[in-house]
Design a protein around this motif. Structure first.
Motif, PDB file in Angstrom:
ATOM      1  N   GLY A  76     -29.860 -12.699 -45.322  1.00 37.45           N
ATOM      2  CA  GLY A  76     -29.249 -11.370 -45.283  1.00 37.45           C
ATOM      3  C   GLY A  76     -29.903 -10.263 -46.202  1.00 37.45           C
ATOM      4  N   TYR A  77     -29.411  -9.074 -46.191  1.00 39.27           N
ATOM      5  CA  TYR A  77     -29.872  -8.195 -47.036  1.00 39.27           C
ATOM      6  C   TYR A  77     -29.171  -7.244 -47.863  1.00 39.27           C
ATOM      7  N   ILE A  78     -29.701  -6.915 -49.014  1.00 35.96           N
ATOM      8  CA  ILE A  78     -28.747  -5.865 -49.735  1.00 35.96           C
ATOM      9  C   ILE A  78     -29.752  -4.811 -50.007  1.00 35.96           C
ATOM     10  N   LYS A  79     -29.226  -3.436 -49.851  1.00 35.45           N
ATOM     11  CA  LYS A  79     -29.925  -2.488 -49.877  1.00 35.45           C
ATOM     12  C   LYS A  79     -29.218  -1.690 -50.898  1.00 35.45           C
ATOM     13  N   GLY A  80     -29.845  -0.853 -51.838  1.00 33.53           N
ATOM     14  CA  GLY A  80     -29.370  -0.055 -52.780  1.00 33.53           C
ATOM     15  C   GLY A  80     -30.371   0.725 -53.409  1.00 33.53           C
ATOM     16  N   VAL A  81     -29.772   1.463 -54.555  1.00 36.42           N
ATOM     17  CA  VAL A  81     -30.890   2.551 -55.421  1.00 36.42           C
ATOM     18  C   VAL A  81     -30.228   2.046 -56.676  1.00 36.42           C
ATOM     19  N   ILE A  82     -31.490   2.580 -57.428  1.00 34.29           N
ATOM     20  CA  ILE A  82     -31.280   2.398 -58.891  1.00 34.29           C
ATOM     21  C   ILE A  82     -32.169   3.792 -59.421  1.00 34.29           C
ATOM     22  N   PRO A  83     -31.263   4.394 -60.338  1.00 30.17           N
ATOM     23  CA  PRO A  83     -31.589   5.686 -60.929  1.00 30.17           C
ATOM     24  C   PRO A  83     -32.997   5.175 -61.876  1.00 30.17           C
ATOM     25  N   ILE A  84     -33.995   6.306 -62.113  1.00 26.47           N
ATOM     26  CA  ILE A  84     -35.251   5.840 -62.756  1.00 26.47           C
ATOM     27  C   ILE A  84     -35.603   7.459 -63.326  1.00 26.47           C
ATOM     28  N   THR A  85     -35.863   7.278 -64.660  1.00 32.21           N
ATOM     29  CA  THR A  85     -36.746   8.540 -65.148  1.00 32.21           C
ATOM     30  C   THR A  85     -38.256   8.438 -64.995  1.00 32.21           C
ATOM     31  N   ALA A  86     -38.589   9.265 -64.009  1.00 32.10           N
ATOM     32  CA  ALA A  86     -40.129   9.192 -63.464  1.00 32.10           C
ATOM     33  C   ALA A  86     -41.044   9.288 -64.827  1.00 32.10           C
ATOM     34  N   PRO A  87     -42.338   8.448 -64.722  1.00 33.81           N
ATOM     35  CA  PRO A  87     -43.203   8.386 -65.651  1.00 33.81           C
ATOM     36  C   PRO A  87     -43.972   9.675 -65.545  1.00 33.81           C
ATOM     37  N   ILE A  88     -44.575  10.018 -66.653  1.00 38.55           N
ATOM     38  CA  ILE A  88     -45.350  11.270 -66.819  1.00 38.55           C
ATOM     39  C   ILE A  88     -46.597  11.203 -66.057  1.00 38.55           C
ATOM     40  N   ALA A  89     -47.319  12.443 -65.743  1.00 36.66           N
ATOM     41  CA  ALA A  89     -48.312  12.448 -64.712  1.00 36.66           C
ATOM     42  C   ALA A  89     -49.338  11.670 -65.374  1.00 36.66           C
ATOM     43  N   GLY A  90     -49.951  10.786 -64.223  1.00 36.26           N
ATOM     44  CA  GLY A  90     -51.164   9.864 -64.572  1.00 36.26           C
ATOM     45  C   GLY A  90     -50.647   8.368 -64.956  1.00 36.26           C
ATOM     46  N   GLU A  91     -49.325   8.307 -65.070  1.00 41.40           N
ATOM     47  CA  GLU A  91     -48.724   6.765 -65.385  1.00 41.40           C
ATOM     48  C   GLU A  91     -47.903   6.423 -63.976  1.00 41.40           C
ATOM     49  N   THR A  92     -47.734   5.181 -63.793  1.00 42.13           N
ATOM     50  CA  THR A  92     -46.890   4.596 -62.937  1.00 42.13           C
ATOM     51  C   THR A  92     -46.026   3.594 -63.661  1.00 42.13           C
ATOM     52  N   THR A  93     -44.927   3.182 -63.154  1.00 40.59           N
ATOM     53  CA  THR A  93     -43.925   2.313 -63.460  1.00 40.59           C
ATOM     54  C   THR A  93     -43.669   1.291 -62.158  1.00 40.59           C
ATOM     55  N   LEU A  94     -43.910  -0.062 -62.749  1.00 41.99           N
ATOM     56  CA  LEU A  94     -43.520  -1.009 -61.685  1.00 41.99           C
ATOM     57  C   LEU A  94     -42.312  -1.640 -61.708  1.00 41.99           C
ATOM     58  N   VAL A  95     -41.387  -1.663 -60.806  1.00 41.28           N
ATOM     59  CA  VAL A  95     -39.920  -2.039 -60.811  1.00 41.28           C
ATOM     60  C   VAL A  95     -39.645  -3.280 -59.942  1.00 41.28           C
ATOM     61  N   GLN A  96     -39.199  -4.386 -60.644  1.00 43.41           N
ATOM     62  CA  GLN A  96     -38.810  -5.427 -59.807  1.00 43.41           C
ATOM     63  C   GLN A  96     -37.110  -5.750 -60.039  1.00 43.41           C
ATOM     64  N   VAL A  97     -36.679  -6.244 -58.548  1.00 43.63           N
ATOM     65  CA  VAL A  97     -35.536  -6.555 -58.595  1.00 43.63           C
ATOM     66  C   VAL A  97     -35.056  -7.797 -58.321  1.00 43.63           C
TER      67      VAL A  97
END
Length: 696
Positions: free
Chosen positions: A442-463
């Protein structure tokens, strides 16, 4: 064996498994002895991890043997272990996790004789890594990787005991060598990511190993050709995790030397729990669940097998029941049989698939699927795939269990087949039903608030998803979600989860706790501990079960949202001690009633300088830590794997975020990327992390 468990269900569990590919028969021409190597760690204080990259142990009859002496006998890492920095296989061990229960390294063949020196061979280019807890102000950053170098690089690390000889293995027999590894810090780095200088010394330890021995009443010693040699394998109780394996000798005897807890002299304290599986040699399977094994003691377990069995195979494909033609890669397929010391199980039927008997059977053969969902993976000439040589039952069936993270486990009766109907019969009847199976989810769909990284950076999120109120991880996203500076302020996710009730329950909804972590970098290298807040979503009722192809249910996204925001706060740590700890003690760290991680208590009695220490590397935030205890163990084998229970009141702990360092850039763009785990809008970086102490 059963659904994925990340928690320290058995804190005494061994850190690694030893899979002895091509171990062969103990007869081996009568000119071979066997030596089992284990390590007990004595790490420096205040380190989260003390990791050594071990390539081999070698032994020599001469105490002053030269490096190129031809009489060195080398015991390398188990077959299948990955390559090190210089192309030589190596195994990483953590001195922190081997302070009370030794970590097995490998069992190797050597010439019989008397040996007087042992030598530790580390990766010469990358001997290991240290991860300190968060330090006091003014010292380098904690909870990141630091390389170390030896104080005398290039010099051998020798063990020459005062009481000679070191060991004297005899032909056809198994001897043990448990080496105590002690690390001392000589110099510490003056900047984050710098290099420690250390000294490593070796000593010998009596125990803490226990012995399991007995006879297998076939006398075959694994004579059948082109199949696995007859062997007895010890597994962590209730799992298919192999700890060590021993060949059955021509006289039917076997001996296993296994890591074992010390029971402190009391009859109902803690040892270590194992299952035994007997397989190979063209004989029938055997299984047993052992009582606790304690240091320097012996358990005798005999087996009676049927010889000269007709062998067949079991193969097939595992696919997703919700997405047409989607193969499930990495699924685990196991053959289960009841243990000989409890053949009828709890409900008196001996049916390993019955919910009432959940967790009481032993895994005697394991296979995995490839990227196309096909099983088994191919074996080798020395170690054929276990599912390619399965004894065909003349009556009855095996129970085959199929599992994969995020899916419902499937149990089916099965028997091996041969000839033009080879590939197995996944039914209880005579009509052959191919083992092409489907797993529901089965599936669970959802959302998690995040503060976006600064320009030129990325953030990898694992659930991750775990059963509510436990540390039992059941699923994770197949790939982390990439968040960029241009992304929205929420991370949408869809995670698949099992829908079946947790046995022995047969009805009712299954509930989950979810949490999200990040994958961060430090100085361009993956950081072992993140610097972003952990977001949690507690107590979500999962989707309902559906067996209809393609009609799988989904929960969310409305109502499935985290109250937390993933933001850059820097590293942090919690350190402390646990009063009156024993080998059944562990500690769980939670946030808002969602269990994030746990740890065994380190350096307990009977260690001479027991500290009962615990430590967690976590980002700054509010947490609780809870003491957990396993039930005491009696003298009879347990029905199933024991589960730790909370003891006492959880302690609330706040780890302050790391102070800000740096400042706004003089240009309109933010300052250069931080050397730490993340940057803040305006150009500031998390500074040196904070540590909080506690006593439980």
């Amino acid at each position: 064996m059963y659904p994925t468990v990340r928690g320290l269900v058995l804190p005494l569990a061994i850190a690694i498994s030893i899979i002895l590919a091509g171990f062969g028969s103990a007869r081996a021409g009568g000119k071979t002895a066997f030596v089992e190597i284990g390590f007990v760690g004595v790490p420096p204080l205040n380190f989260q991890n003390v990791l050594l990259n071990v390539q081999a142990i070698r032994i020599n009859p001469k105490a002053n043997a030269a490096p190129n002496d031809p009489k060195w006998q080398k015991i390398g890492v188990p077959a299948g272990i990955g390559q090190g920095g210089n192309g030589t296989p190596e195994l990483q061990i953590d001195l922190n996790t081997s302070q009370n229960i030794p970590q097995l390294f490998n069992t190797g063949k050597v010439k019989p004789g008397t040996y007087r020196i042992a030598q530790l061979l580390l990766d010469p280019n990358n001997p290991g890594t240290l991860v300190p807890d968060c330090p006091k102000a003014g010292t380098p950053e904690g909870c990141i990787n630091y390389p170390f170098q030896l104080a005398n690089p290039g010099s051998p690390i020798n063990l020459v005991p005062a009481q000679q000889p070191l060991l004297a293995p005899s032909k056809g027999k198994l001897s043990q060598l448990v080496i105590q590894l002690t690390m001392a810090i000589n110099t510490a780095p003056i900047q984050p990511g710098g290099t420690y200088t250390v000294t490593i010394s070796l000593g010998t330890v009596t125990g803490p190993l226990g012995t399991v021995t007995g006879t297998v009443s076939t006398g075959s010693g694994g004579k059948a050709k082109h199949v696995r040699k007859l062997a007895v394998t010890a597994e962590a109780i209730g799992t298919n995790t192999e700890i060590a394996s021993a060949p059955v000798a021509s006289d039917g005897s076997y001996t296993l030397l296994l890591p074992a807890g010390n029971d402190f002299g009391t009859p109902n304290d803690f040892g270590t729990l194992y299952d035994l599986a007997v397989a190979g040699g063209g004989d029938s399977y055997g299984a047993a669940r052992l009582p606790k094994l304690t240091s320097l003691t012996t358990i005798t377990q005999d087996f009676k097998l049927s010889t000269n069995q007709t062998l067949g195979s079991i193969s097939g494909t595992i696919k997703d029941n919700c997405v047409a033609n989607l193969p499930i890669a990495g699924a685990t397929i196991q053959l289960l049989i009841p243990p000989s010391n409890n053949p009828l199980l709890s409900d008196g039927t001996g049916d390993c698939s019955a919910p009432a008997n959940f967790g009481e059977c032993v895994s005697v053969a394991t296979a995995n699927t490839d990227n196309a969902g096909d099983f088994p993976l191919p074996g080798s000439l020395s170690t054929p795939a276990a599912f390619d040589s399965v004894p065909i039952l003349k009556s009855g069936t095996y129970t085959m269990m199929v599992s994969a993270p995020g899916y419902d486990s499937l149990f089916t009766p099965v028997n091996a087949t041969t000839g033009n109907k080879s590939g197995g019969n996944c039914s209880a009847g005579k009509t052959v039903v191919p083992c092409n199976l489907f797993l529901s989810t089965g599936y669970i769909k959802g959302v998690i608030p995040i503060t976006a990284p600064i320009a030129g950076e990325t953030t990898l999120v694992q659930v991750f998803a775990e059963d509510t109120g436990t540390n039992n991880i059941v699923s994770a996203l197949p790939m982390p979600i990439i968040v960029r500076s241009t992304s929205s302020n929420t991370v949408p996710f869809t995670i698949n989860v099992p829908t079946e009730p947790i046995p022995p329950a047969t009805t009712g909804p299954r509930t989950f706790d979810l949490f999200a972590t990040t994958i961060d970098l430090f100085q361009g290298v993956t950081d072992p501990y993140q610097g972003h807040k952990i977001a949690v979503i507690p107590d979500i009722e999962g989707p309902a079960f559906s067996s209809v192809q393609g009609a799988c249910n989904t929960v969310g996204p409305n109502g499935v949202s985290s109250p937390d925001t993933i933001s850059c706060v820097g590293h942090g740590s919690i350190t402390g001690t646990v009063a009156n700890a024993d080998l059944g003690t562990s500690v769980v760290l939670s946030k808002e009633d969602v269990q994030i991680t746990n740890t065994a208590v380190q350096n307990q009695a009977p260690n001479m300088s027991a500290t009962n220490a615990i430590s967690f590397c976590i980002p700054g935030d509010d947490y609780t830590v809870q003491r957990m205890e396993l039930p005491t163990q009696g003298s009879t084998p347990p029905l199933m794997m024991p589960t730790p229970m909370p003891v006492g009141t959880p302690a609330a702990i706040t780890v302050p975020p790391a102070p800000l360092a740096g400042g706004p850039s003089p240009t309109p763009t933010p300052a250069a990327k931080c050397p730490t785990t993340c940057s803040n809008v305006g150009g500031t970086c998390p500074g040196v992390c904070n540590n909080v102490g506690t006593v439980l």
